[in-house]
Design an enzyme around this catalytic site. Structure first.
Site, PDB file in Angstrom:
ATOM      1  N   SER A  25       0.815  -1.228   0.000  1.00  0.00           N
ATOM      2  CA  SER A  25       0.000   0.000   0.000  1.00  0.00           C
ATOM      3  C   SER A  25       0.843   1.270   0.000  1.00  0.00           C
ATOM      4  O   SER A  25       1.792   1.401   0.771  1.00  0.00           O
ATOM      5  CB  SER A  25      -0.922   0.008   1.228  1.00  0.00           C
ATOM      6  OG  SER A  25      -1.650   1.217   1.229  1.00  0.00           O
ATOM      7  N   SER A  51      -0.806   4.145   0.462  1.00  0.00           N
ATOM      8  CA  SER A  51      -1.674   5.109   1.137  1.00  0.00           C
ATOM      9  C   SER A  51      -0.952   5.884   2.252  1.00  0.00           C
ATOM     10  O   SER A  51      -1.169   7.088   2.388  1.00  0.00           O
ATOM     11  CB  SER A  51      -2.916   4.404   1.689  1.00  0.00           C
ATOM     12  OG  SER A  51      -3.683   3.925   0.617  1.00  0.00           O
ATOM     13  N   LYS A  76     -13.892  -4.577   1.972  1.00  0.00           N
ATOM     14  CA  LYS A  76     -14.823  -3.463   1.726  1.00  0.00           C
ATOM     15  C   LYS A  76     -16.288  -3.822   1.970  1.00  0.00           C
ATOM     16  O   LYS A  76     -17.052  -2.993   2.458  1.00  0.00           O
ATOM     17  CB  LYS A  76     -14.637  -2.934   0.308  1.00  0.00           C
ATOM     18  CG  LYS A  76     -13.308  -2.218   0.164  1.00  0.00           C
ATOM     19  CD  LYS A  76     -13.036  -1.714  -1.220  1.00  0.00           C
ATOM     20  CE  LYS A  76     -11.609  -1.166  -1.229  1.00  0.00           C
ATOM     21  NZ  LYS A  76     -11.282  -0.458  -2.451  1.00  0.00           N
ATOM     22  N   ASP A 135     -14.073   5.261  -3.911  1.00  0.00           N
ATOM     23  CA  ASP A 135     -13.385   4.611  -5.041  1.00  0.00           C
ATOM     24  C   ASP A 135     -13.879   5.121  -6.389  1.00  0.00           C
ATOM     25  O   ASP A 135     -13.083   5.367  -7.308  1.00  0.00           O
ATOM     26  CB  ASP A 135     -13.574   3.083  -4.989  1.00  0.00           C
ATOM     27  CG  ASP A 135     -12.598   2.413  -4.041  1.00  0.00           C
ATOM     28  OD1 ASP A 135     -11.569   3.027  -3.701  1.00  0.00           O
ATOM     29  OD2 ASP A 135     -12.877   1.271  -3.627  1.00  0.00           O
ATOM     30  N   ALA A 144     -14.256  -3.341  -5.023  1.00  0.00           N
ATOM     31  CA  ALA A 144     -13.821  -2.197  -5.838  1.00  0.00           C
ATOM     32  C   ALA A 144     -14.774  -1.972  -7.002  1.00  0.00           C
ATOM     33  O   ALA A 144     -15.198  -0.841  -7.265  1.00  0.00           O
ATOM     34  CB  ALA A 144     -12.398  -2.428  -6.341  1.00  0.00           C
ATOM     35  N   ARG A 195     -15.591 -13.812 -12.947  1.00  0.00           N
ATOM     36  CA  ARG A 195     -15.429 -15.266 -12.874  1.00  0.00           C
ATOM     37  C   ARG A 195     -16.719 -15.892 -12.355  1.00  0.00           C
ATOM     38  O   ARG A 195     -17.236 -16.838 -12.898  1.00  0.00           O
ATOM     39  CB  ARG A 195     -14.244 -15.569 -11.940  1.00  0.00           C
ATOM     40  CG  ARG A 195     -13.976 -17.003 -11.695  1.00  0.00           C
ATOM     41  CD  ARG A 195     -12.756 -17.173 -10.824  1.00  0.00           C
ATOM     42  NE  ARG A 195     -12.892 -16.550  -9.494  1.00  0.00           N
ATOM     43  CZ  ARG A 195     -11.990 -16.617  -8.539  1.00  0.00           C
ATOM     44  NH1 ARG A 195     -10.868 -17.272  -8.754  1.00  0.00           N
ATOM     45  NH2 ARG A 195     -12.189 -16.031  -7.368  1.00  0.00           N
ATOM     46  N   THR A 196     -17.267 -15.320 -11.274  1.00  0.00           N
ATOM     47  CA  THR A 196     -18.517 -15.832 -10.700  1.00  0.00           C
ATOM     48  C   THR A 196     -19.655 -14.970 -11.242  1.00  0.00           C
ATOM     49  O   THR A 196     -19.842 -13.823 -10.805  1.00  0.00           O
ATOM     50  CB  THR A 196     -18.468 -15.732  -9.153  1.00  0.00           C
ATOM     51  OG1 THR A 196     -17.207 -16.250  -8.708  1.00  0.00           O
ATOM     52  CG2 THR A 196     -19.595 -16.488  -8.504  1.00  0.00           C
ATOM     53  N   MET A 220      -6.650  -1.323 -11.910  1.00  0.00           N
ATOM     54  CA  MET A 220      -6.719  -0.650 -10.594  1.00  0.00           C
ATOM     55  C   MET A 220      -5.499  -0.942  -9.728  1.00  0.00           C
ATOM     56  O   MET A 220      -5.211  -0.228  -8.776  1.00  0.00           O
ATOM     57  CB  MET A 220      -7.980  -1.074  -9.850  1.00  0.00           C
ATOM     58  CG  MET A 220      -9.230  -0.449 -10.384  1.00  0.00           C
ATOM     59  SD  MET A 220     -10.545  -0.686  -9.190  1.00  0.00           S
ATOM     60  CE  MET A 220     -11.937  -0.181 -10.160  1.00  0.00           C
TER      61      MET A 220
HETATM   62  P1  NDP Z   1     -12.379  -8.252  -3.710  1.00  0.00           P
HETATM   63  O1  NDP Z   1     -11.680  -9.337  -2.990  1.00  0.00           O
HETATM   64  O2  NDP Z   1     -13.616  -7.659  -3.126  1.00  0.00           O
HETATM   65  O3  NDP Z   1     -12.811  -8.787  -5.197  1.00  0.00           O
HETATM   66  C1  NDP Z   1     -11.921  -9.550  -5.950  1.00  0.00           C
HETATM   67  C2  NDP Z   1     -12.387  -9.665  -7.398  1.00  0.00           C
HETATM   68  O4  NDP Z   1     -11.345 -10.317  -8.148  1.00  0.00           O
HETATM   69  C3  NDP Z   1     -13.650 -10.514  -7.593  1.00  0.00           C
HETATM   70  O5  NDP Z   1     -14.391 -10.041  -8.687  1.00  0.00           O
HETATM   71  C4  NDP Z   1     -13.054 -11.903  -7.915  1.00  0.00           C
HETATM   72  O6  NDP Z   1     -13.909 -12.726  -8.694  1.00  0.00           O
HETATM   73  C5  NDP Z   1     -11.876 -11.505  -8.749  1.00  0.00           C
HETATM   74  N1  NDP Z   1     -10.851 -12.556  -8.778  1.00  0.00           N
HETATM   75  C6  NDP Z   1     -10.031 -12.926  -7.759  1.00  0.00           C
HETATM   76  N2  NDP Z   1      -9.217 -13.932  -8.164  1.00  0.00           N
HETATM   77  C7  NDP Z   1      -9.531 -14.188  -9.459  1.00  0.00           C
HETATM   78  C8  NDP Z   1      -9.042 -15.111 -10.428  1.00  0.00           C
HETATM   79  N3  NDP Z   1      -8.050 -15.981 -10.139  1.00  0.00           N
HETATM   80  N4  NDP Z   1      -9.578 -15.099 -11.666  1.00  0.00           N
HETATM   81  C9  NDP Z   1     -10.569 -14.230 -11.977  1.00  0.00           C
HETATM   82  N5  NDP Z   1     -11.092 -13.339 -11.101  1.00  0.00           N
HETATM   83  C10 NDP Z   1     -10.576 -13.315  -9.848  1.00  0.00           C
HETATM   84  O7  NDP Z   1     -11.265  -7.144  -3.989  1.00  0.00           O
HETATM   85  P2  NDP Z   1     -11.500  -5.591  -4.254  1.00  0.00           P
HETATM   86  O8  NDP Z   1     -12.618  -5.483  -5.219  1.00  0.00           O
HETATM   87  O9  NDP Z   1     -11.578  -4.851  -2.982  1.00  0.00           O
HETATM   88  O10 NDP Z   1     -10.108  -5.144  -4.941  1.00  0.00           O
HETATM   89  C11 NDP Z   1      -9.803  -5.525  -6.271  1.00  0.00           C
HETATM   90  C12 NDP Z   1      -8.483  -4.897  -6.704  1.00  0.00           C
HETATM   91  O11 NDP Z   1      -8.631  -3.500  -6.915  1.00  0.00           O
HETATM   92  C13 NDP Z   1      -7.331  -5.058  -5.699  1.00  0.00           C
HETATM   93  O12 NDP Z   1      -6.160  -5.402  -6.431  1.00  0.00           O
HETATM   94  C14 NDP Z   1      -7.171  -3.678  -5.105  1.00  0.00           C
HETATM   95  O13 NDP Z   1      -5.844  -3.434  -4.694  1.00  0.00           O
HETATM   96  C15 NDP Z   1      -7.569  -2.809  -6.288  1.00  0.00           C
HETATM   97  N6  NDP Z   1      -8.064  -1.492  -5.876  1.00  0.00           N
HETATM   98  C16 NDP Z   1      -7.358  -0.380  -6.230  1.00  0.00           C
HETATM   99  C17 NDP Z   1      -7.817   0.869  -5.896  1.00  0.00           C
HETATM  100  C18 NDP Z   1      -7.045   2.072  -6.308  1.00  0.00           C
HETATM  101  O14 NDP Z   1      -7.324   3.147  -5.765  1.00  0.00           O
HETATM  102  N7  NDP Z   1      -6.140   1.974  -7.245  1.00  0.00           N
HETATM  103  C19 NDP Z   1      -9.031   1.056  -5.104  1.00  0.00           C
HETATM  104  C20 NDP Z   1      -9.731  -0.168  -4.839  1.00  0.00           C
HETATM  105  C21 NDP Z   1      -9.227  -1.393  -5.182  1.00  0.00           C
HETATM  106  P3  NDP Z   1     -15.009 -13.696  -7.972  1.00  0.00           P
HETATM  107  O15 NDP Z   1     -16.174 -12.813  -7.661  1.00  0.00           O
HETATM  108  O16 NDP Z   1     -15.300 -14.713  -9.003  1.00  0.00           O
HETATM  109  O17 NDP Z   1     -14.347 -14.255  -6.737  1.00  0.00           O
END
Ligand code: NDP
Length: 280
Positions: free
Chosen positions: A15, A17, A66, A112, A141, A162-163, A226
């Site tokens: 991070s 931040s 989140k 966000d 996110a 994915r889901t 992101m």
């Molecule tokens: P979550 O854990 O809430 O969501 C994860 C997402 O990634 C889900 O849609 C999940 O799919 C998907 N995913 C995880 N593993 C895989 C895989 N192997 N193949 C395909 N899809 C996959 O995380 P967040 O939404 O909170 O964060 C997501 C990203 O965004 C992070 O990397 C975070 O650092 C970044 N971010 C950056 C910000 C910025 O300001 N730059 C702000 C907010 C987030 P499924 O639903 O199928 O499990």
């Protein structure tokens, strides 16, 4: 007395931040501290409880907490007497990335989407109105950015995940909006091309590559990850297929400035902070 803030996540060492809020504090003359805290995956609520007891004024919430942050504030909101309130953006997203701790009260917000839209429109100078957008992911996110993206009136917005059920759940919230054609699919069902592709999955934290058809990148399209601080497999793939690429550093700084405004009542300038981070 110095006001204490933190970012809570798992993992958290990547991070930026703390650096960002330190620069905001110096720029605006606010007396705050801001640290990164690793919460156990099953220990988010306990970590928040501890911070409140120790007198912290608020925290940023990052992956994977989140939704849990939102549910925690919602539970406080439902308590008697009411001890929490979620902003409209957090309530619509069902996810919170900014918590503010008052004496007996917690505010949950989501900055966000504001951060992403400002970065794409104002920093990268890509208009969103009338565009075809692909949003990859349906986690915290993606949920947070969906409403602010739709507010910009893109022509089409496809949520791929994915889901599929999770993408469909998001779709249901906004399917009634007339100005944008909203749809969902899995990655293997993707077809057509998109002007802006936003990777809001957490795979950027790893070397996993989501298989995507190369034809999804429109000429001069923007591939926005992101994730920040490293070139992800998605960015490499997009670059190899002619897209302009951007990482989430600008979004991170823009969403942080909105959180800083919520906490301190002053809005720091973001451009010098983005420049300083890029240099470092
Ligand atoms: P979550 O854990 O809430 O969501 C994860 C997402 O990634 C889900 O849609 C999940 O799919 C998907 N995913 C995880 N593993 C895989 C895989 N192997 N193949 C395909 N899809 C996959 O995380 P967040 O939404 O909170 O964060 C997501 C990203 O965004 C992070 O990397 C975070 O650092 C970044 N971010 C950056 C910000 C910025 O300001 N730059 C702000 C907010 C987030 P499924 O639903 O199928 O499990």
């Amino acid at each position: 007395m110095t006001d204490k803030y933190a970012v809570i996540g798992n993992p958290i060492t990547h991070s930026k931040s703390p650096q960002i809020h330190k620069m905001f504090a110096e720029q605006t003359g606010q007396d705050i501290s801001y640290e990164a805290i690793l919460a156990p995956k099953d220990g988010f609520a306990e970590t928040i409880e501890r911070l409140r007891k120790e007198g912290y004024k608020g925290c940023s919430v990052t992956v994977p907490f989140k939704f849990e942050a939102f549910n925690l504030v919602r539970a406080l909101q439902d308590a008697q007497p009411m001890q929490g309130v979620c902003s409209q953006l957090a309530a619509n997203a069902g996810a919170a990335n900014t918590l503010t701790f008052h004496q007996d009260f917690v505010n949950g917000d989501n900055t966000d989407g504001i951060g992403l839209v400002r970065d794409i429109k104002q920093n990268l100078l890509y208009p969103l109105k009338g565009k075809h957008i692909l949003l990859m992911g349906a986690g915290g996110a993606a949920s947070g950015v969906l409403q602010p993206l739709l507010h910009e009136h893109p022509k089409k917005l496809t949520i791929a995940n994915r889901t599929l059920e999770k993408a469909d759940k998001l779709h249901q919230l906004y399917a009634h909006l007339p100005q944008t054609e909203l749809s969902t699919c899995t990655y293997s069902d993707l077809n057509g091309s998109f002007d802006i592709i936003i990777n809001a999955t957490s795979v950027g934290l790893t070397d996993i590559e989501i298989p995507l058809p190369p034809s999804i990148f429109a000429p001069d399209g923007l591939a926005y990850d992101m994730m920040y601080g490293r070139e992800t497999p998605f960015m490499k793939f997009a670059c190899a297929h002619g897209a302009q690429i951007a990482d989430g550093l600008g979004m991170l700084v823009e969403q942080a400035s909105e959180a800083f405004f919520i906490w301190c009542g002053v809005r720091p300038r973001t451009a010098p902070v983005i420049t300083a981070l890029l240099k470092s």
